[in-house]
Design an enzyme around this catalytic site. Structure first.
Site, mmCIF file in Angstrom:
data_model
loop_
_atom_site.group_PDB
_atom_site.id
_atom_site.type_symbol
_atom_site.label_atom_id
_atom_site.label_comp_id
_atom_site.label_asym_id
_atom_site.label_seq_id
_atom_site.Cartn_x
_atom_site.Cartn_y
_atom_site.Cartn_z
ATOM 1 N N HIS A 137 0.587 -1.056 -0.307
ATOM 2 C CA HIS A 137 -0.351 -0.152 -0.112
ATOM 3 C C HIS A 137 1.282 1.449 -0.242
ATOM 4 O O HIS A 137 0.049 2.081 -0.622
ATOM 5 C CB HIS A 137 -1.036 0.040 1.191
ATOM 6 C CG HIS A 137 -1.920 1.327 1.630
ATOM 7 N ND1 HIS A 137 -2.652 2.318 0.930
ATOM 8 C CD2 HIS A 137 -1.390 2.410 2.154
ATOM 9 C CE1 HIS A 137 -2.519 2.934 1.411
ATOM 10 N NE2 HIS A 137 -2.362 3.005 2.533
ATOM 11 N N CYS A 138 1.599 1.174 0.542
ATOM 12 C CA CYS A 138 2.560 3.063 1.001
ATOM 13 C C CYS A 138 3.919 2.863 0.191
ATOM 14 O O CYS A 138 3.801 4.436 0.161
ATOM 15 C CB CYS A 138 3.356 2.768 2.409
ATOM 16 S SG CYS A 138 2.045 1.699 4.139
#
Length: 315
Positions: free
Chosen positions: A278-279
């Protein structure tokens, strides 16, 4: 940070933390929020987990986990300790500390931060924040967002650092891996005032071995971005190196392993089919966006993003 502000309520909150009598509310039961709820429960705190996704709540109540690091046994123990999960925000705000673990993606068809999950939650519930409440933000945001959040929470009868407390402590979850136990990963923590920081340090020291103090919330916010941009830029570099080696008929993995024998000045990164999670695909654009607003357009971050986007097509 403010000085000489009344510490009476802050000291009472810290006392409740030390006695494990502070009720913890977790907003967002995803790959950050659900494990965090489990960790606080294991340390003797009563926890209320909140998520507007009713299917998640139904599954959790049936002890069905959708997070790899949270198995059925951990969920069973969570509920055995009289903790709860809910889609009712009024139940959530019966908690003393509200820890926000909501997603912060990019806007569709752009590289601009989308903080609507947090802002919508706050706008709908800010009147439920009362004297003594602790608000901690763990979501990844751009530098200055915690200050903006605090301004949205402020009311005439509530003074930040005296009547309610705002903390920013960016998450450091490593989904799918078990090499680094949660309590062994230092937790960066900041506060909007010295009282906020004291409460944050006391709270997080109950679930991790080491709390690292950031001088301001902006410092904590940009620390998280640096951690992930460091990975993004290095992944981009090693993926481009892979293309170069492929053109030259050289084994990239032999080169990396050779270089990794150097005991200083080199960190091993491995190429792959793209950039996951995600990051790392998102966070670089948070800093780029904030930096552009401050008058400087980052170059390394932009190039790394272009290479990481190219790699799946090249594969």
């Amino acid at each position: 940070m403010e000085k000489n502000i009344n510490k009476d309520l802050a000291n009472k909150v810290i006392k409740k933390i030390n006695l494990r009598k502070l009720k913890i509310g977790i907003v967002g039961l995803g790959f950050v929020g659900l494990p965090l709820a489990i960790h606080f429960s294991q340390k003797g705190f009563n926890v209320c987990g909140y998520d507007k996704d009713q299917n998640k709540i139904k599954n959790l109540k049936k002890e069905i986990s959708y997070i790899s690091s949270v198995n059925k046994k951990r969920l069973k123990n969570f509920f055995k300790n009289k903790n709860t999960v809910t889609s009712n925000s009024s139940e959530l705000f019966k908690s003393d500390a509200i820890i926000i673990c909501l997603p912060t993606p990019l806007k569709k068809n752009s590289k601009k931060p989308d903080l609507s999950f947090i802002i919508n939650f706050i706008n709908k519930n800010k009147k439920k924040i009362n004297k003594g409440h602790v608000i901690s933000l763990e979501s990844t945001v751009y530098p200055g967002f915690t200050e903006l959040l605090t301004s949205k929470l402020s009311r005439k009868n509530l003074t930040i650092g005296k009547d309610f407390f705002v903390i920013h402590s960016p998450e450091r979850e490593d989904p799918g891996r078990t090499k680094h136990p949660f309590h062994k990963i230092p937790k960066v923590c900041s506060g909007m005032t010295s009282n906020c920081l004291s409460i944050g340090k006391s709270l997080y020291s109950k679930i991790v071995d080491k709390v690292v103090i950031a001088s301001t919330t902006r410092s904590a916010e940009i620390t998280k971005l640096l951690e992930n941009i460091y990975r993004s830029v290095n992944i981009g570099m090693i993926n481009e190196f892979k293309i170069i080696c492929d053109k030259m008929k050289i084994n990239i993995f032999e080169i990396i392993n050779n270089a990794a024998t150097k005991p200083f000045g080199f960190t091993k990164f491995l190429p792959g089919p793209g950039i996951g999670g995600h990051c790392i695909p998102i966070d670089p654009y948070y800093l780029s966006w904030a930096s552009k607003k401050s008058g400087y357009t980052p170059k390394f971050i932009k190039v790394a993003g272009e290479i990481n986007t190219l790699i799946p097509k090249w594969i």
